[in-house]
Structure formats: C-alpha cells, structure tokens
Scaffold this active site. Structure first.
Site, short mmCIF file in Angstrom:
data_model
loop_
_atom_site.label_atom_id
_atom_site.label_comp_id
_atom_site.label_asym_id
_atom_site.label_seq_id
_atom_site.Cartn_x
_atom_site.Cartn_y
_atom_site.Cartn_z
N CYS A 1 -6.46 1.07 2.78
CA CYS A 1 -7.39 2.20 2.69
C CYS A 1 -7.21 2.99 1.40
O CYS A 1 -8.16 3.62 0.92
CB CYS A 1 -7.23 3.11 3.90
SG CYS A 1 -7.82 2.32 5.40
N ASN B 1 -12.43 -3.28 1.06
CA ASN B 1 -11.33 -3.34 2.03
C ASN B 1 -11.88 -3.03 3.40
O ASN B 1 -12.21 -1.89 3.68
CB ASN B 1 -10.25 -2.32 1.67
CG ASN B 1 -9.16 -2.27 2.72
OD1 ASN B 1 -8.45 -3.25 2.94
ND2 ASN B 1 -9.03 -1.13 3.39
N GLU B 2 -12.03 -4.04 4.22
CA GLU B 2 -12.51 -3.92 5.60
C GLU B 2 -13.63 -2.89 5.73
O GLU B 2 -13.65 -2.11 6.68
CB GLU B 2 -11.35 -3.67 6.58
CG GLU B 2 -10.52 -2.42 6.32
CD GLU B 2 -9.48 -2.13 7.42
OE1 GLU B 2 -8.75 -3.04 7.80
OE2 GLU B 2 -9.43 -0.96 7.86
N GLU C 1 0.87 -1.18 0.00
CA GLU C 1 0.00 0.00 0.00
C GLU C 1 0.89 1.22 0.00
O GLU C 1 1.96 1.22 0.63
CB GLU C 1 -0.89 0.01 1.25
CG GLU C 1 -1.66 1.32 1.39
CD GLU C 1 -2.79 1.28 2.38
OE1 GLU C 1 -2.71 0.51 3.35
OE2 GLU C 1 -3.77 2.03 2.17
O1 AHR Z 1 -2.18 -1.51 6.81
C1 AHR Z 1 -2.55 -0.21 7.16
C2 AHR Z 1 -4.04 0.00 7.12
O2 AHR Z 1 -4.68 -0.81 8.06
C3 AHR Z 1 -4.73 -0.35 5.84
O3 AHR Z 1 -4.68 0.66 4.92
C4 AHR Z 1 -6.14 -0.58 6.26
O4 AHR Z 1 -6.80 -1.46 5.42
C5 AHR Z 1 -6.01 -1.06 7.68
O5 AHR Z 1 -6.85 -0.40 8.52
#
Ligand code: AHR
Length: 860
Positions: free
Chosen positions: A465, A594-595, A263
């Site tokens: 995120c 994503n979550e 990321e």
């Molecule tokens: O890994 C860091 C963050 O943790 C990611 O962007 C998110 O998906 C999670 O909350």
C-alpha cells in the site's frame, strides 16, 4: 464466471456423492418473492443479503446473511458500508444495486450483475453539490429508456438520470411528493429488515443457495488446523511412499521463483532496515502522518531538552531545503542544557564501533559556536563525545566521529551548545559506520544479511500500500527519494507513521545488486490505495491522477528506466552515476499498481502507462495487478483486463488460513499457460507456527510444479519491529539488537537456497488412499540445469512418520547428498533447521518425521 460455474458443478457433484442432492425437485415453486437488504447491525459491512418467500409473509434466508456483494469504498474499519441498498433489474434483465456509502459523503455506489453471483466493477459517482446521499430509489422511464434515481440529501429530495450508470445528468431538486420509497420491512428469522421485494424464478434461489453452500464448504476447509488432527488422523499409523520420477516429462520453470516483498510497514525501513539511529532527524514528523489523531506526533517528536536555560522551538522561515521545511532552533541563555534524541526505542551501540554524527547548522550572527555531541547511556555515563564547531550564517553540514566505549541497548544522543545565543539545526543524524557491505547511508547489517540469506531472486519495493499511498498526494514518487538526503521529500506513511525517504530508490537498487536480486519497483497505476480514506476532493478513493497530469506522471515512470539503465551521460542516468553508481542497474521488471480496485478510472490510467512503457521500453516486463484476493470482482476484472491487453505478468495477493493453503494445492494447475504469467506478490497463511510454515511449504511444492506459469512469489510482509507491528504474521521480527526469523522464514530460505530451473514430475504411491491423508504430503523435485544438482523437497504435514523410497537412477545427479530438516510440534514457533550429509546410491530412502519439511540436495 466459468471458474465459478466449474466450482458450483464440483460442489453439486460433491453433494450428490454425499447423498445431499441439490438437484432441483419437481415440486419446487416456479417463482417466489425475493427480498434484498443489508443489515444495519454492521452498517451493511457484511454486504447484500437475500431472503425468499412463497407468500410474502413467511421469509426464508438465502444463506445465513451471506454477503453476495460487499461495498469496497473507503477505509477498512470505519467505511466499506452498504447503507439502504436498492436492488432492481433493468430492461435487459441485468441486476443493479445502488446504495449510500455513509452519513457524510456526497458519493454513492453502483454495481451490476447478470446473476447476482458475479458482480461487475463498483463505481462511486460523485455529486459535488451535496453533503449527503441517502435512501436511493430507482425507476425506469420506458419512453426515454433511462433510469431515474431519486434520493434524499439533507431534508431535500433530488433526482439524477442515467442511461448506463456511468454518465449521470446533473442532479435536480424534486418535491417530496415525487419521491416514494418503496422499501418494505419484513420479519426475517433474524429479526426485522428493510429492503426491496421483487419476484424471481426459483432456480435463482437454488443457485444463490449453492453459492452459499460452496462458501460454507470452503470455509470449513479453511478451518482445517492441527488442533483437530488427533481426531482427523486418530488411527493413522506410519505410512510409506514410493516416489517415481518422470524425467521424460520435465519442464522448464522460472528461475526467479523466490523473492522478497519489502514494504515500510511495521517500522521496516525507518527504525528498521535503514541504519539511521536518530528518529525524526529532519523535524518533519507531522500530525498529518497520524491523520491528526495524535498531537504529540509533530516536529518535536522524539526530541527533548535538558536544563532550564535552553529553549527549543521549531521554525520554517529559512529552511535547508523546500522539501525539508522544518528545523530546530535552540536559544541558550546559559550553557549546560542539551537537545536530546533517544532514537527508535533507544539508541543501540556496540563497544568499539564507530558512529558518524552529522548535522546541518547555521548561526544567525555568524559567531563561532561549539556543540558538544555526546552519546549517553541510561545510567548517565558518557559513552562517546566530540565537539563540533559551527560558524556559518548559511546552512552548512558538520560531522564528527564517535566511538562507543561500551555496549548499550538504549543510549541517547545529546547536543549541548557550548555558548549562549541562537543556533539552528537540521538533519541531525547518527549513522553506524558498519552497514551492510559498508554502504554509505546503508542498511542495518544483521537485518540485511538475514534477508539476503533467503537468496531472494528479486526484491519488491516500496510496497504494498505504501506504493500507491493514502490519496493522490501520498502516492510514492521515486524522484522524491533520491539525491541528497536533505533534499529528499519525506511523507506520511499509509501505515500511519513517517517515511524519511532516507531509504530511497538508490538504496533499494544498491541492496538488490549487493545480494544478487533483481530490483522490482512497484509504482502506482495513477490511482491511490483502494483503502484510502480521503474522498475525491482530495483526489483519494476513486480519484485518479487528473488527466492533465498523467503525461508528467508517465514521464516519471519512463525516467525511472533511464535512471536505472541509462548511460551515465543521460539526464537521469547522470544522477545515478553521481550517487556513486555509474554502471546501469539493469532493471528488468516494473510493477504497475498494487491490488487496486479495478475501475474504469484505473483501466484508463493503467492502459496509458502500460502503452507508454511498451512503446519506449519493450525490454521491461510490466507486471499488472488483479486485486487483493484470489476471487471476487477485482480478481476477475483484473485478469480479464490483463489478458485483453496482453500484460506479460500479473500480481496476485492472498492472505489465508493454513487450511486454505492445504486445500488449494491445485490452484494453479488449470491456469491458462497462454495468458499472463503470475507473480504471487503477497501471500501468507495466518500464523507463525510450524503448521503454518509447513502449509506454506506444501503449497510452494505445488507452486514449483506450476512454476512455468507462476514466475515469482514473495511472502508478505517481510519485516516487523517488535512494539511497532501493525500487521501479523510477518516473516522476520526484530528489535534494536536482535533479529528473530520465524519458522515461515526458514521455509522461504530452504526454497530460496534449493531452487532449480527445471521441474521433474513424480508419481507418489502412498500406503493410504485417503484423500485427507494424501493431501498432507508434498513432493517437488527440481534441477539446476547449470550444475546438474537436484533438489528434492518433501513436506509431511501428517502427525505420523512417512518412510520414503525414491529411485534416482535415471537422474545421474551424483551421490553426495545434503539433507536439511525442520521438524517439530505443529504449534511450535521456533524450529531449528538441522543439516546433515548423506550418501545416496541409486535410491533415496529415508523417513520423514511427523510435521516436517525435508530438503535433499544431491550433487556430484
Ligand atoms: O502486506 C501488507 C499489505 O497487504 C500490503 O501493503 C497490501 O498490498 C496488502 O493489502
């Protein structure tokens, strides 16, 4: 819920075994007064609390201000508030809680629960005509079977009516007399609190207390750390373990178990893995990147000038491309001045290495103008220089090569106009010729190689995120990240810096191919990040892509499959071919979401995307999402939804203490094998010590045992640049010239390099029956069916050595063994992995050092 009841039951058994029985007593009351409130000390961030009383005077807390449900609205830090919650039970016995979110919003929150323990989806209805929403109270209108919510907005009173807490009639003003706030202030041991009072049967209190006690028990487990090992294992002496393999019970396991999570957080991409050395090369930094909290973060960021006679301004009247509207204008009244960029914490150079400086330029008068391009060291010495001659009246790309005369850690690029007058510049780039696998627009070789050394079977990108972004406008759109660099669309990074999109989908896919990993793009499920700070007017938190735009959004996802896998003659496959990759990339997995907060709005959009992918591309394995934790509403609702829809795999996330990983080794043992498979897409224990790394290794030995249901895992986050680290811990730290892999990295690398596709169960007999001792020893044996080699992993998280004896006779794996050991003090942050050769006969005997991870590779 089933899972929770099982946990409560195990807790009851535990307490019973320890003599603290929670079995109901005969003289407990039938029913009591029940008080619910949120504390104003933290603006309700700790959630909904309860207390009980026999006489409504003397109040007893239920749990120590334990949060039975917490608000999930908005950004961490400033939001997630629960103000003035109003708890009530409906005509069917279901509990509802309504609360206001903040001082300025026009949304409120609702959540419901059958037992006050398991809570359903939170919704945040939007009342566009209001500026604020405060002090809700709820009444039941029996004759119309509807609920009337009355509240304050400004100084006025309003009501809205609903039958189901999903659909609401428009708000109507009411008189002050019609509004009655029946909240009561009571004296709790912790001080006065205001909330609602009702009556409940005593077992409600007993169950809520059990939940709190379970949470207490778990949090004491989570605190397990090496600091208390000397008391925990005070008298422990060297142990011996006899390990008996049970190859007759072998099972096939995933061959994709270890992957990486990439990321653009912590400057992982721009200033990190992406080899570009110029910061803000496109002049597109904007205060919006930093939510307008930093005015220096603008188009001029990272740029400066020298010399009085050179005026540097930014214009956007005749841009190079609509996606890249800003450019630099240099007006020189005399020569000698320079435009300067110092890169990301300086520009690192290597003596003798070649760098390509490229830029787009135009001259308003079409006259020939030269630019002297220089690489300058901190002491002012010139390390390389060349001249670029510009002439065009339209944007035109120029480039020149520079060879560094010396090493430098923090050089700068200088552009000196050699004539007076005006010149416009954009996309000023300095790119090292040496990139990973010598790819153009490629990656920093040392970082890319360090990641590759894990031998990841897949790379997940672009987040995290970043994938779903801060509000709808910030959702990561893959189409904006391919093609000519000047036409790519940069955008604010949710981690509050800038994404140039120079490292885009093509570069991600190319990197995957270069290291033999499956690409795993994760795309937003039509909703932005659950922690978005932007309200519904900006389409942020709890806003989804409008239905009128969903077809187009879904088409983008379908186009991605064509871009990656379609023939070079197809519309999107052609772009891939033009970028230099005519052969398909062979994309097999796509993550959707994503979550995310699992809401109706999410479900609707996820459903549409999933159905479209299933229909058009049944060959693609879709990975769904089940929230940011291993428990709670999103986890439960996400799993229920994915199971209902037969989604092949779901993405679980959890960041926990080392103690959690040590005490939850059986987490996947009871997972239903007929339900979706698991991608443990983000996890890490909170720390970069050897103890953390070993706790992760211990956990992974158990994940391997369950790799028939857990198909993929990736530690997160992967990369972090020193001085720009927003999230700790990470797997690999780096600066401009050094790469600093952590001990956690070594664990990932050992697992990645010793992976099998068949699990061989084993029985461990230890010379201690103490559970606290047994749980600190991990064993996993896997085989690579293709070449028959066997990998034995052993974690000894104990402060004493353990001798081991393992009969290999039945395996016929060979006699050549390679042993890799990491061992040290539990607080160590640097531990070298020592590799040695061994010869084994039918028996493997060895001694595992205290706090060690050992991997044996046995082959013919
Ligand atoms: O890994 C860091 C963050 O943790 C990611 O962007 C998110 O998906 C999670 O909350």
């Amino acid at each position: 819920m089933k899972k929770l009841n099982a946990r409560i039951l195990s807790l009851l058994l535990l307490f019973t075994a320890s003599g603290i029985s929670k079995i109901l007593l005969a003289n407990e009351p039938d029913s009591v007064y029940f008080f619910s409130y949120a504390t104003t000390k933290d603006q309700g961030r700790s959630g909904l609390h309860f207390a009980w009383s026999a006489d409504a005077k003397q109040w007893n807390p239920v749990g120590n201000e334990f949060g039975y449900v917490r608000c999930d609205y908005g950004e961490w830090g400033s939001q997630k508030q629960m103000n003035s919650p109003y708890l009530f039970r409906d005509a069917h016995g279901i509990w509802h809680c309504i609360w206001s979110l903040n001082e300025t919003g026009s949304q409120f929150a609702h959540a419901a629960s059958a037992d006050l323990i398991t809570w359903g989806r939170q919704v945040y209805p939007y009342l566009p005509q209001h500026q604020t929403f405060r002090q809700p109270v709820v009444q039941y209108d029996k004759s119309n079977q509807q609920y009337i919510i009355k509240y304050l907005s400004g100084n006025q009173h309003f009501r809205i009516v609903t039958k189901d807490f999903k659909q609401f009639e428009p708000a109507a003003a009411i008189s002050a007399a019609e509004y009655k706030d029946d909240r009561t202030t009571v004296n709790l041991p912790s001080g006065p609190a205001t909330g609602t009072i009702t009556r409940v049967a005593w077992p409600v209190i007993a169950q809520l207390t059990d939940v709190w006690q379970l949470a207490q028990y778990r949090s004491s487990q989570n605190r397990e750390s090496f600091n208390t090992d000397s008391t925990r294992y005070g008298n422990l002496k060297q142990l011996a373990a006899t390990i008996t393999l049970q190859p007759e019970n072998k099972k096939a396991i995933s061959d994709l178990l270890i992957g990486v999570f990439f990321e653009d957080i912590n400057y992982a991409a721009d200033g990190g893995l992406y080899a570009e050395l110029i910061q803000n090369r496109d002049f597109e930094y904007t205060p919006a990147d930093r939510k307008y909290r930093d005015n220096t973060w603008n188009s001029k960021h990272s740029w400066a000038t020298s010399g009085q006679q050179l005026v540097f301004s930014i214009d956007s009247t005749t841009p190079l491309h609509a996606n890249n509207p800003h450019y630099a204008v240099l007006d020189a009244t005399q020569t000698g001045g320079a435009l300067i960029n110092s890169g990301y914490d300086g520009i690192p150079l290597k003596k003798g290495d070649e760098y390509e400086c490229s830029l787009f330029a135009k001259n308003s008068d079409g006259k020939s103008r030269s630019l002297l391009v220089k690489l300058v060291a901190q002491d002012g010495s010139t390390l390389a220089q060349a001249t670029v001659r510009t002439r065009a009246t339209q944007w035109k790309k120029y480039s020149t090569k520079l060879v560094a005369a010396n090493d430098a850690k923090d050089a700068r690029l200088e552009l000196q106009p050699q004539a007076t007058g005006r010149i416009m510049l954009d996309m000023i780039s300095l790119f090292p010729k040496k990139t990973f696998k010598n790819r153009k627009n490629g990656l920093r070789p040392d970082l890319a190689a360090t990641v590759a050394a894990i031998r990841p079977r897949f790379v997940r990108f672009p987040g995290g995120c970043v994938a779903h972004g801060d509000g709808l406008e910030n959702i990561y759109r893959w189409k904006n990240t391919i093609g000519a660099l000047e036409a790519r669309k940069p955008q604010p990074n949710i981690w509050r810096y800038h994404q140039s999109a120079g490292l885009g989908y093509f570069e991600y896919f190319q990197y995957c191919e270069d290291i033999g990993a499956q690409p795993l793009p994760v795309l937003a499920a039509g909703v932005p990040c659950q922690n978005s700070g932007i309200g519904p007017k900006g389409g942020g938190q709890q806003g989804g892509i409008p239905m009128s735009e969903m077809d187009e959004y879904i088409q983008d996802i379908l186009d991605l499959v064509e871009w990656a896998n379609g023939p070079a003659t197809s519309k999107w496959g052609k772009l891939r071919a033009e970028a230099g990759h005519p052969a398909p990339f062979n994309l097999k997995y796509i993550g959707i979401g994503n979550e995310d907060l699992i809401t109706d709005l999410f479900e609707e959009r996820f459903n549409m995307i999933y159905k479209a992918l299933q229909q058009k591309h049944p060959e693609i394995t879709v990975i769904g999402t089940v929230g940011p934790f291993h428990h709670g509403t999103d986890y439960e609702q996400g799993w229920a939804l994915a199971s209902k829809m037969n989604v092949p795999m779901v993405d679980e996330h959890y960041y926990e203490s080392a103690g959690w990983f040590i005490n939850n080794q059986h987490y996947y043992d009871n997972y239903d094998r007929s339900k979706p498979k698991v991608y443990l897409g983000e996890y890490a224990s909170w720390g970069n010590t050897l103890f953390n790394a070993l706790a992760e290794a211990l956990y992974l030995t158990n994940v391997e045992r369950n790799a028939d249901v857990v198909h993929m895992t990736s530690y997160a986050p992967l990369l972090a640049k020193e001085k720009h680290t927003q999230w700790n811990p990470d797997l690999i730290y780096f600066n401009n010239t050094e790469v600093k892999p952590t001990v956690n990295y070594e664990v990932q690398k050992l697992f990645g390099n010793h992976a099998g596709n068949e699990y061989l169960p084993s029985n461990v007999k230890l010379t201690s029956d103490d559970e606290a001792v047994k749980k600190r020893l991990g064993v996993s044996v896997v085989r690579n069916i293709a070449d028959g080699s066997v990998f034995i992993k052993m974690v000894n998280l104990l402060p004493v050595p353990t001798s081991i004896k393992l009969d290999l006779g039945s395996l016929g794996a060979g006699t050549k063994a390679e042993r890799s050991v990491m061992q040290g003090q539990p607080g160590d942050k640097e531990v070298a992995v020592k590799v040695s050769a061994m010869t084994v006969t039918n028996e493997l005997t060895d001694v595992l050092g205290p706090y060690s991870f050992t991997v044996y590779k046995i082959s013919k």
